[in-house]
Scaffold this motif. Structure first.
Motif, PDB file in Angstrom:
ATOM      1  N   ALA A 186      -4.745  -5.008  -4.881  1.00  0.00           N
ATOM      2  CA  ALA A 186      -5.554  -4.739  -3.928  1.00  0.00           C
ATOM      3  C   ALA A 186      -5.491  -3.310  -3.473  1.00  0.00           C
ATOM      4  CB  ALA A 186      -5.448  -5.908  -2.759  1.00  0.00           C
ATOM      5  N   ALA A 187      -4.355  -2.737  -3.398  1.00  0.00           N
ATOM      6  CA  ALA A 187      -3.943  -1.623  -2.974  1.00  0.00           C
ATOM      7  C   ALA A 187      -4.470  -0.406  -3.952  1.00  0.00           C
ATOM      8  CB  ALA A 187      -2.640  -1.376  -2.477  1.00  0.00           C
ATOM      9  N   ALA A 225       0.970  -1.224   0.157  1.00  0.00           N
ATOM     10  CA  ALA A 225       0.056   0.039  -0.022  1.00  0.00           C
ATOM     11  C   ALA A 225       0.902   1.140   0.090  1.00  0.00           C
ATOM     12  CB  ALA A 225      -0.950  -0.093   1.194  1.00  0.00           C
ATOM     13  N   ARG A 226       1.771   1.411   0.704  1.00  0.00           N
ATOM     14  CA  ARG A 226       2.831   2.430   0.875  1.00  0.00           C
ATOM     15  C   ARG A 226       3.487   2.564  -0.505  1.00  0.00           C
ATOM     16  NH1 ARG A 226       5.749   4.847   5.052  1.00  0.00           N
ATOM     17  NH2 ARG A 226       4.107   4.248   6.178  1.00  0.00           N
ATOM     18  N   LEU A 227       3.764   1.615  -1.310  1.00  0.00           N
ATOM     19  CA  LEU A 227       4.502   1.710  -2.526  1.00  0.00           C
ATOM     20  C   LEU A 227       3.642   2.155  -3.700  1.00  0.00           C
ATOM     21  CD1 LEU A 227       6.716   1.305  -4.533  1.00  0.00           C
ATOM     22  CD2 LEU A 227       6.154  -0.945  -4.878  1.00  0.00           C
ATOM     23  N   GLU A 229       1.934 -13.199  -4.319  1.00  0.00           N
ATOM     24  CA  GLU A 229       1.267 -12.449  -3.291  1.00  0.00           C
ATOM     25  C   GLU A 229       1.242 -11.229  -3.483  1.00  0.00           C
ATOM     26  OE1 GLU A 229       0.937 -12.872   1.414  1.00  0.00           O
ATOM     27  OE2 GLU A 229       2.199 -14.060   0.436  1.00  0.00           O
ATOM     28  N   PHE A 230       2.654 -10.501  -3.663  1.00  0.00           N
ATOM     29  CA  PHE A 230       2.889  -9.216  -3.601  1.00  0.00           C
ATOM     30  C   PHE A 230       2.353  -8.618  -4.722  1.00  0.00           C
ATOM     31  CE2 PHE A 230       5.210  -5.228  -3.934  1.00  0.00           C
ATOM     32  CZ  PHE A 230       5.091  -4.679  -2.867  1.00  0.00           C
ATOM     33  N   ALA A 231       2.226  -9.098  -6.004  1.00  0.00           N
ATOM     34  CA  ALA A 231       1.378  -8.553  -7.009  1.00  0.00           C
ATOM     35  C   ALA A 231       0.048  -8.585  -6.783  1.00  0.00           C
ATOM     36  CB  ALA A 231       1.687  -9.540  -8.250  1.00  0.00           C
ATOM     37  N   ARG A 262       1.625   6.732  -6.541  1.00  0.00           N
ATOM     38  CA  ARG A 262       0.615   7.926  -6.741  1.00  0.00           C
ATOM     39  C   ARG A 262       0.815   9.439  -6.315  1.00  0.00           C
ATOM     40  NH1 ARG A 262      -2.759   5.990  -3.182  1.00  0.00           N
ATOM     41  NH2 ARG A 262      -3.888   4.621  -4.841  1.00  0.00           N
ATOM     42  N   ASP A 263       1.799   9.470  -5.358  1.00  0.00           N
ATOM     43  CA  ASP A 263       2.094  10.722  -4.727  1.00  0.00           C
ATOM     44  C   ASP A 263       3.045  11.540  -5.918  1.00  0.00           C
ATOM     45  OD1 ASP A 263       0.466  10.722  -2.604  1.00  0.00           O
ATOM     46  OD2 ASP A 263       2.252  10.005  -1.180  1.00  0.00           O
TER      47      ASP A 263
END
Length: 303
Positions: free
Chosen positions: A123-124, A94-96, A116-118, A101-102
């Motif tokens: 999901a984020a 989520a932070r990535l 799993e990370f993909a 985005r920022d």
């Protein structure tokens, strides 16, 4: 010792083990050389002082350029690139996504991308930012991927643990992007050749071909001749070009690693047809690598 180290670095004759991995820590030899010069002067050991002073000057000459620079003056189309080694999927997905985005990122390269990370990235909300992707998802540390706002076409890989794709930023402006994950810095004589060969296998720049951008975990610093050979094939290092080339990118988890901090994550760009306007290093929770970001500018055809 300092004089010998400086001589090897200046002449680029680092070869074999343990010289190749030791060159990673050239930055930390500079204060030792300064101290040796001062001690020799206090003790009036003039030959030793002269030798240590020469080593100091030589080390400053090869290190200082990475701390001096600024944005390129080139005009063109801006492209924001980000790269993150996510430690076999243990980073904060989520932070990535927030980072991307920022910074209004256009192309995101991910190393050590697991299934799993993909899924966590999707999901984020990563899919809403980057509708295009070229992924080589694997368990463990060998996965990688490229996420993009622009159309992507996967390209053949020179390395199994990297991803490569061609994107078209605007009509007539193709760009080849590679998410690089080079072999680790050699820890024994047996893997020195493989590490060097994997760097040597990365694509160079061709004036007749697309613009090239390489971003990721190179497991190499500018003080290693194999990495400088790659730069000589047509690249600039975004951090060094901006005068930010001494900021370490690994290890990022304090107290969990016995190694000194070094700069092994990079964004490289086509030196003749691209420039850099901004660069930053971000702390991504859950991984031992810092995320690197560069705003590039690409020269349009005929520009």
């Amino acid at each position: 010792m300092c004089a010998g180290w400086a001589l090897v670095r200046v002449l680029g004759v680092d070869a074999g083990y343990p010289v190749v991995p030791l060159m990673t820590y050239t930055l930390f030899v500079l204060p030792v050389a300064v101290l040796a010069t001062a001690v020799a002067l206090v003790l009036r050991q003039w030959p030793a002082a002269a030798l240590a002073a020469l080593a100091t000057v030589a080390l400053v000459a090869v290190i200082a350029p990475r701390a001096i620079g600024g944005p390129d003056s080139m005009e063109g189309l801006p492209v924001r690139v980000m790269s993150a080694n996510v430690l076999a999927g243990h980073a904060d997905a989520a932070r990535l996504v927030d980072f991307a985005r920022d910074r209004d990122v256009d192309v995101l390269c991910v190393e050590e991308l697991t299934p799993e990370f993909a899924r966590s990235l999707d999901a984020a909300g990563l899919g809403r930012l980057f509708p295009q992707r070229a992924l080589s998802v694997r368990e463990g540390v060998r996965g990688s991927g490229i996420y993009s706002r622009y159309p992507l076409r996967p390209l053949p890989l020179p390395k199994i643990s990297s991803s490569r794709a061609r994107t078209t930023i605007s009509p007539g402006l193709p760009v080849d992007v590679m998410a690089v994950h080079n072999l680790p810095v050699p820890t024994s004589p047996s893997n020195v050749d493989g590490w060097g060969d994997s760097l040597g296998g990365l694509p160079g720049v061709s004036a007749a071909g697309p613009i090239q951008v390489l971003a990721g975990d190179f497991n190499a610093t500018i003080d290693q001749s194999e990495f400088r050979d790659l730069l000589d094939r047509g690249y600039y290092d975004a951090a060094a070009r901006m005068g930010d080339g001494l900021r370490p990118t690994w290890p990022a988890i304090r107290g969990s690693n016995r190694y000194l901090p070094v700069t092994i994550d990079h964004v490289l760009y086509d030196r003749d047809r691209a420039g850099v306007r901004d660069y930053d290093v971000l702390d991504l929770p859950g991984t031992d690598h810092r995320t690197v970001y560069a705003e590039l500018v690409l020269r349009a055809p005929g520009g």
